[in-house]
Write an enzyme that holds these catalytic residues in place. Structure first.
Site, short mmCIF file in Angstrom:
data_model
loop_
_atom_site.label_atom_id
_atom_site.label_comp_id
_atom_site.label_asym_id
_atom_site.label_seq_id
_atom_site.Cartn_x
_atom_site.Cartn_y
_atom_site.Cartn_z
N TYR A 126 0.84 -1.20 0.00
CA TYR A 126 0.00 0.00 0.00
C TYR A 126 0.87 1.25 0.00
CZ TYR A 126 -4.05 2.94 1.02
OH TYR A 126 -5.03 3.89 0.93
N PHE B 14 -5.61 9.21 -3.82
CA PHE B 14 -4.34 8.72 -4.37
C PHE B 14 -4.03 7.41 -3.66
CE2 PHE B 14 0.08 7.71 -4.12
CZ PHE B 14 0.70 8.23 -5.24
N GLU B 15 -3.84 6.36 -4.44
CA GLU B 15 -3.36 5.11 -3.86
C GLU B 15 -2.54 4.41 -4.92
OE1 GLU B 15 -6.97 2.88 -2.98
OE2 GLU B 15 -6.79 3.31 -0.85
N ILE B 16 -1.42 3.84 -4.52
CA ILE B 16 -0.78 2.85 -5.37
C ILE B 16 -0.79 1.58 -4.54
CG2 ILE B 16 1.27 2.20 -6.71
CD1 ILE B 16 2.04 5.12 -6.86
N HIS C 274 -9.96 1.23 3.99
CA HIS C 274 -8.65 0.73 3.52
C HIS C 274 -7.61 0.89 4.63
CE1 HIS C 274 -9.54 1.29 -1.07
NE2 HIS C 274 -10.32 0.42 -0.49
#
Ligand code: GDP
Ligand code: MN
Length: 346
Positions: A176, A233-235, A270
């Site tokens: 994450y 924003f998430e990678i 999350h």
């Protein structure tokens, strides 16, 4: 019409020099964008920036998702922003809408009660948050990928990204990645923490040790301190979200109904999963990615990076504000481990 005389498109030469692509391997990864047709022009701004700053060299594909069919206009205007592959998916009906155990009258009452909270009276927003919490990673168009980078309309990227964040994730087994963390609005999540503690009570073997639970509670688990990673924003690692661990947690929350009877956001959901299931080394703050989503930004503090690659004022970074939880994340001892006995004492 007049402009035909000024510029004859048919005789314009085709580009002969293709921009060089960054050499080397790629991850099985894509950008994922949940978006409405009417947001196309703000989406194009986001795409322009991520293309200029990163993707013109890396050429990762985009997957666009929508609960309604995408219009031809949307598709054309999105496709023309990138050389990379683009695919457009509609969300299956069973992933968007009320599950059978939800009392829709009760849900409607909640929306009236919550009309003074941001998005409190908004029904679609709740379906969106539930979708981002439990379903996007199960969309058939994402099946071939291991990693996703979430993008939204109207966001900004302030810095050149001269390496591949997906490969960084893969090489270091990071599950994450985030840029901004902040405190959640209290009124949206009255019972989320208690519901999460109930999950840990029922499924203690799912919780990892060490974990990051210390980051989300300041009183050994009694209350949630509202810290969460901002999920616009998430990678992230898609296989982690598809794991029995994550899915069992999502199902537990979904049964409890708080996506509709309160207004649980996908960001705290999350984040609680990250806190229970991941070790600090599996979570990465992309401090070097300059990013803005109203009303907050992450602007790199490292003078070398900021001066050479960015156009943003590091003083404007939300990192310095008491609204942020990133300092606390950085300072967290990677070996801290709230035991379940401690955490579930009350
Ligand atoms: P905020 O960031 O919490 O203010 O919420 P946004 O309005 O930005 O919504 C989050 C993301 O979900 C954005 O990418 C939106 O384009 C998308 N989104 C929100 N609601 C809907 C919806 O009803 N349908 C679709 N297709 N996308 C939505
Ligand atoms: Mn947004």
């Amino acid at each position: 019409v007049a402009y035909q005389n000024q510029w004859d498109l048919k005789s314009a030469p085709a580009p002969t020099v293709l921009e060089p692509q960054a050499p080397g391997p790629r991850a099985k990864a894509c950008f994922v964008v949940l978006v409405r047709n009417r947001e196309i022009h703000d989406l194009r701004k986001s795409m322009r920036e991520i293309e200029d700053r990163f993707n013109r060299k890396y050429n990762y594909p985009y997957v666009f998702l929508n609960d309604k069919p995408f219009t031809d206009e949307f598709k054309t205007l999105a496709q023309t922003m990138t050389k990379a592959n683009t695919t457009f998916g509609q969300i299956p009906q069973e992933h968007w809408g009320y599950p059978p155990w939800i009392d829709v009258n009760e849900a409607a009452k909640t929306r009236i009660k919550m009309k003074h909270v941001i998005y409190g009276s908004n029904e679609a927003y709740r379906h969106m948050c539930r979708y981002q919490s439990g379903f996007f990673f199960r969309h058939p168009l994402l099946a071939e990928y291991d990693y996703y980078w979430r993008i939204e309309p109207g966001v900004k990227f302030f810095c050149d990204i001269d390496y591949d964040p997906f490969l960084l994730m893969q090489e270091r087994k990071i599950k994450y990645g985030f840029t901004i963390s902040i405190h959640e609005i209290k009124e949206t999540i009255p019972t989320l923490w208690d519901t999460t503690k109930q999950y840990m009570r029922e499924q203690p073997s799912m919780v990892s040790h060490p974990n990051l639970l210390e980051w989300i509670t300041n009183d050994k688990g009694k209350t949630y301190n509202r810290c969460h990673f901002w999920s616009n924003f998430e990678i992230g690692d898609l296989n982690w979200l598809r794991s029995p661990q994550y899915l069992s947690y999502f199902n537990h929350l979904d049964q409890a109904g708080g996506f509709f009877y309160e207004r649980w956001g996908d960001a705290p959901v999350h984040s609680m999963a990250v806190a229970m299931f991941l070790k600090k080394e599996e979570v990465h703050w992309f401090d070097d990615i300059g990013y803005f989503h109203a009303p907050a930004q992450n602007c790199p503090l490292d003078p070398e990076i900021n001066t050479n690659k960015c156009h943003c004022n590091p003083k404007d970074s939300v990192y310095h504000s008491s609204w942020s939880c990133t300092k606390e994340f950085v300072n967290l001892n990677p070996n801290t481990d709230l035991t379940l006995a401690e955490l579930l004492a009350d």
